[in-house]
Write a protein that holds these residues in place. Structure first.
Motif, PDB file in Angstrom:
ATOM      1  N   ALA A  83       0.830  -1.206   0.000  1.00 33.21           N
ATOM      2  CA  ALA A  83       0.000   0.000   0.000  1.00 33.21           C
ATOM      3  C   ALA A  83       0.866   1.260   0.000  1.00 33.21           C
ATOM      4  CB  ALA A  83      -0.924  -0.011   1.216  1.00 33.21           C
ATOM      5  N   ARG A  84       1.970   1.240   0.775  1.00 32.65           N
ATOM      6  CA  ARG A  84       2.859   2.405   0.800  1.00 32.65           C
ATOM      7  C   ARG A  84       3.515   2.621  -0.554  1.00 32.65           C
ATOM      8  NH1 ARG A  84       4.046   0.222   5.915  1.00 32.65           N
ATOM      9  NH2 ARG A  84       5.876  -0.862   5.092  1.00 32.65           N
ATOM     10  N   GLU A  85       3.913   1.530  -1.222  1.00 29.31           N
ATOM     11  CA  GLU A  85       4.521   1.667  -2.541  1.00 29.31           C
ATOM     12  C   GLU A  85       3.526   2.247  -3.540  1.00 29.31           C
ATOM     13  OE1 GLU A  85       5.901  -2.206  -3.488  1.00 29.31           O
ATOM     14  OE2 GLU A  85       7.673  -2.104  -2.174  1.00 29.31           O
ATOM     15  N   GLN A  86       2.275   1.763  -3.501  1.00 31.77           N
ATOM     16  CA  GLN A  86       1.266   2.299  -4.401  1.00 31.77           C
ATOM     17  C   GLN A  86       1.004   3.780  -4.127  1.00 31.77           C
ATOM     18  OE1 GLN A  86      -2.178  -0.190  -4.013  1.00 31.77           O
ATOM     19  NE2 GLN A  86      -1.270  -1.908  -5.145  1.00 31.77           N
ATOM     20  N   ALA A  87       0.969   4.145  -2.838  1.00 34.90           N
ATOM     21  CA  ALA A  87       0.760   5.552  -2.492  1.00 34.90           C
ATOM     22  C   ALA A  87       1.922   6.411  -2.987  1.00 34.90           C
ATOM     23  CB  ALA A  87       0.593   5.703  -0.979  1.00 34.90           C
ATOM     24  N   GLY A  88       3.160   5.877  -2.870  1.00 36.96           N
ATOM     25  CA  GLY A  88       4.307   6.631  -3.365  1.00 36.96           C
ATOM     26  C   GLY A  88       4.257   6.827  -4.866  1.00 36.96           C
ATOM     27  N   ARG A  89       3.869   5.762  -5.600  1.00 36.40           N
ATOM     28  CA  ARG A  89       3.764   5.904  -7.053  1.00 36.40           C
ATOM     29  C   ARG A  89       2.674   6.902  -7.437  1.00 36.40           C
ATOM     30  NH1 ARG A  89       4.689   0.216  -6.762  1.00 36.40           N
ATOM     31  NH2 ARG A  89       2.444  -0.192  -6.855  1.00 36.40           N
ATOM     32  N   ALA A  90       1.556   6.851  -6.709  1.00 35.72           N
ATOM     33  CA  ALA A  90       0.483   7.804  -6.999  1.00 35.72           C
ATOM     34  C   ALA A  90       0.934   9.243  -6.733  1.00 35.72           C
ATOM     35  CB  ALA A  90      -0.753   7.472  -6.161  1.00 35.72           C
ATOM     36  N   GLY A  91       1.696   9.444  -5.649  1.00 33.69           N
ATOM     37  CA  GLY A  91       2.198  10.791  -5.360  1.00 33.69           C
ATOM     38  C   GLY A  91       3.157  11.286  -6.423  1.00 33.69           C
ATOM     39  N   ASP A  92       4.058  10.402  -6.913  1.00 30.55           N
ATOM     40  CA  ASP A  92       4.988  10.798  -7.974  1.00 30.55           C
ATOM     41  C   ASP A  92       4.232  11.177  -9.241  1.00 30.55           C
ATOM     42  OD1 ASP A  92       7.005  10.267  -6.225  1.00 30.55           O
ATOM     43  OD2 ASP A  92       7.419   8.259  -7.005  1.00 30.55           O
ATOM     44  N   LYS A  93       3.203  10.399  -9.572  1.00 31.15           N
ATOM     45  CA  LYS A  93       2.420  10.686 -10.768  1.00 31.15           C
ATOM     46  C   LYS A  93       1.702  12.031 -10.643  1.00 31.15           C
ATOM     47  CE  LYS A  93       0.817   9.493 -14.810  1.00 31.15           C
ATOM     48  NZ  LYS A  93       1.727   9.351 -15.976  1.00 31.15           N
ATOM     49  N   ALA A  94       1.141  12.290  -9.457  1.00 38.02           N
ATOM     50  CA  ALA A  94       0.448  13.562  -9.254  1.00 38.02           C
ATOM     51  C   ALA A  94       1.410  14.737  -9.365  1.00 38.02           C
ATOM     52  CB  ALA A  94      -0.238  13.564  -7.886  1.00 38.02           C
ATOM     53  N   GLU A  95       2.624  14.567  -8.817  1.00 36.51           N
ATOM     54  CA  GLU A  95       3.610  15.651  -8.900  1.00 36.51           C
ATOM     55  C   GLU A  95       4.032  15.894 -10.339  1.00 36.51           C
ATOM     56  OE1 GLU A  95       7.952  16.795  -6.930  1.00 36.51           O
ATOM     57  OE2 GLU A  95       6.936  14.925  -6.434  1.00 36.51           O
ATOM     58  N   GLN A  96       4.217  14.808 -11.107  1.00 36.22           N
ATOM     59  CA  GLN A  96       4.577  14.944 -12.512  1.00 36.22           C
ATOM     60  C   GLN A  96       3.490  15.669 -13.297  1.00 36.22           C
ATOM     61  OE1 GLN A  96       5.272  11.213 -14.444  1.00 36.22           O
ATOM     62  NE2 GLN A  96       5.641  12.112 -16.457  1.00 36.22           N
ATOM     63  N   LEU A  97       2.226  15.297 -13.050  1.00 37.95           N
ATOM     64  CA  LEU A  97       1.121  15.967 -13.746  1.00 37.95           C
ATOM     65  C   LEU A  97       1.045  17.445 -13.372  1.00 37.95           C
ATOM     66  CD1 LEU A  97      -1.655  13.215 -13.430  1.00 37.95           C
ATOM     67  CD2 LEU A  97      -0.356  13.833 -15.470  1.00 37.95           C
ATOM     68  N   ALA A  98       1.329  17.750 -12.097  1.00 34.54           N
ATOM     69  CA  ALA A  98       1.298  19.156 -11.674  1.00 34.54           C
ATOM     70  C   ALA A  98       2.375  19.961 -12.391  1.00 34.54           C
ATOM     71  CB  ALA A  98       1.477  19.247 -10.155  1.00 34.54           C
ATOM     72  N   ARG A  99       3.593  19.367 -12.513  1.00 31.11           N
ATOM     73  CA  ARG A  99       4.660  20.085 -13.222  1.00 31.11           C
ATOM     74  C   ARG A  99       4.309  20.288 -14.694  1.00 31.11           C
ATOM     75  NH1 ARG A  99       8.090  16.611 -10.159  1.00 31.11           N
ATOM     76  NH2 ARG A  99       8.302  15.246 -11.963  1.00 31.11           N
ATOM     77  N   GLU A 100       3.750  19.249 -15.314  1.00 33.29           N
ATOM     78  CA  GLU A 100       3.370  19.395 -16.713  1.00 33.29           C
ATOM     79  C   GLU A 100       2.283  20.450 -16.887  1.00 33.29           C
ATOM     80  OE1 GLU A 100       2.204  15.537 -17.973  1.00 33.29           O
ATOM     81  OE2 GLU A 100       4.251  14.716 -18.002  1.00 33.29           O
TER      82      GLU A 100
END
Length: 289
Positions: A83-100
């Motif tokens: 669950a922590r790994e999935q949450a980390g991946r989701a956070g990275d994806k959200a940060e990437q989308l925010a930068r884009e």
């Protein structure tokens, strides 16, 4: 001669009965000791049946419960890690989308600003043309009103009609000024084409040069841009370019000063646009020719 004791018949019968009785008692005693299935109890061994330690079953059950609890705890740890790994991946994806999203927003704003500037320049050009047309129309009307009713005789075709000296000089100066301005604009346009940037001309005599933004992320501060442009101008071979005054406001660079020629002015603008993070330069540079 040995003696042989002879017993009478009744005596012999009594002895036989006594022996039979003894054997019967012995067999009954032996049967009482034995268990069904012909299992003989040996001395020093516990009798067959349930275990002599009642808590053994409880200990075994407790051991099995403990093993099951440990297994469940291990599975819980694995689920938590996943669950922590999935949450980390989701956070990275959200940060990437925010930068884009930020990058797209910045590019859209810059593009809109360029289009707006082009629209304003087109409006100014149209206004200038209308003003020139109006001035020419007014001049024609004034000229027609000032003419006498009887026109002078036409000049010979091989000779031009004489013009007053002052009017001829004024028209010549105006024509030269217009030609010089057109040549200046042509030089700026060619320089912009050669160095891959766009140029427009303001009514106040300014030259606005822009280029597409290639830098991603946050825009540098005005102080950082001013230092970068100053460093670029300091590398010029022309002293007048090195002495130009540089100001930056909201990411827009403004150059002021005097140089010897249009070529030096275009060089200064190009050097300013080459500075890291600069996308727009407004030139108020005066030049000799």
């Amino acid at each position: 001669m040995s003696r042989i004791r002879w017993f009478s018949g009744p005596t012999v019968l009594a002895l036989a009965l006594a022996g039979t009785a003894c054997r019967s008692e012995s067999e009954r005693a032996e049967g009482a000791v034995r268990e069904p299935g012909d299992q003989t109890i040996r001395r020093g061994e516990p009798p067959p049946g349930p275990d002599q330690t009642p808590g053994k079953d409880l200990r075994e059950q407790a051991g099995r419960v403990g093993e099951k609890a440990e297994q469940l705890a291990q599975e819980g740890k694995e689920l938590g890690k996943e669950a922590r790994e999935q949450a980390g991946r989701a956070g990275d994806k959200a940060e990437q989308l925010a930068r884009e999203g930020q990058q797209l927003g910045q590019e859209t704003r810059e593009k809109a600003e360029q289009l707006a500037e082009r629209g304003r320049q087109a409006g100014r050009d149209v206004g200038d043309q209308m003003n020139r047309v109006g001035e020419q129309t007014g001049a024609l009307k004034d000229d027609q009103g000032a003419r006498p009713q009887s026109a002078p005789p036409a000049a010979p075709k091989d000779k031009a009609a004489p013009q007053p000296p002052q009017q001829g000089q004024a028209e010549g100066a105006k024509k030269q000024e217009g030609n010089a301005a057109a040549m200046t604009r042509d030089e700026w346009t060619q320089a912009a084409k050669d160095n891959d940037y766009q140029v427009t001309f303001g009514r106040d005599g300014s030259v606005i040069a822009t280029k597409e933004a290639k830098r991603t992320g946050a825009r540098p501060s005005d102080e950082t841009l001013r230092n970068a442009v100053g460093g670029k101008l300091a590398e010029s071979d022309h002293d007048a370019v090195k002495k130009l005054h540089v100001t930056v406001r909201d990411g827009v660079v403004t150059l002021q000063g005097t140089v010897a020629s249009v070529k030096e002015a275009t060089e200064a603008v190009k050097e300013a646009l080459d500075a890291d993070g600069v996308t727009k330069v407004i030139s108020y540079i005066r030049h000799g020719s």
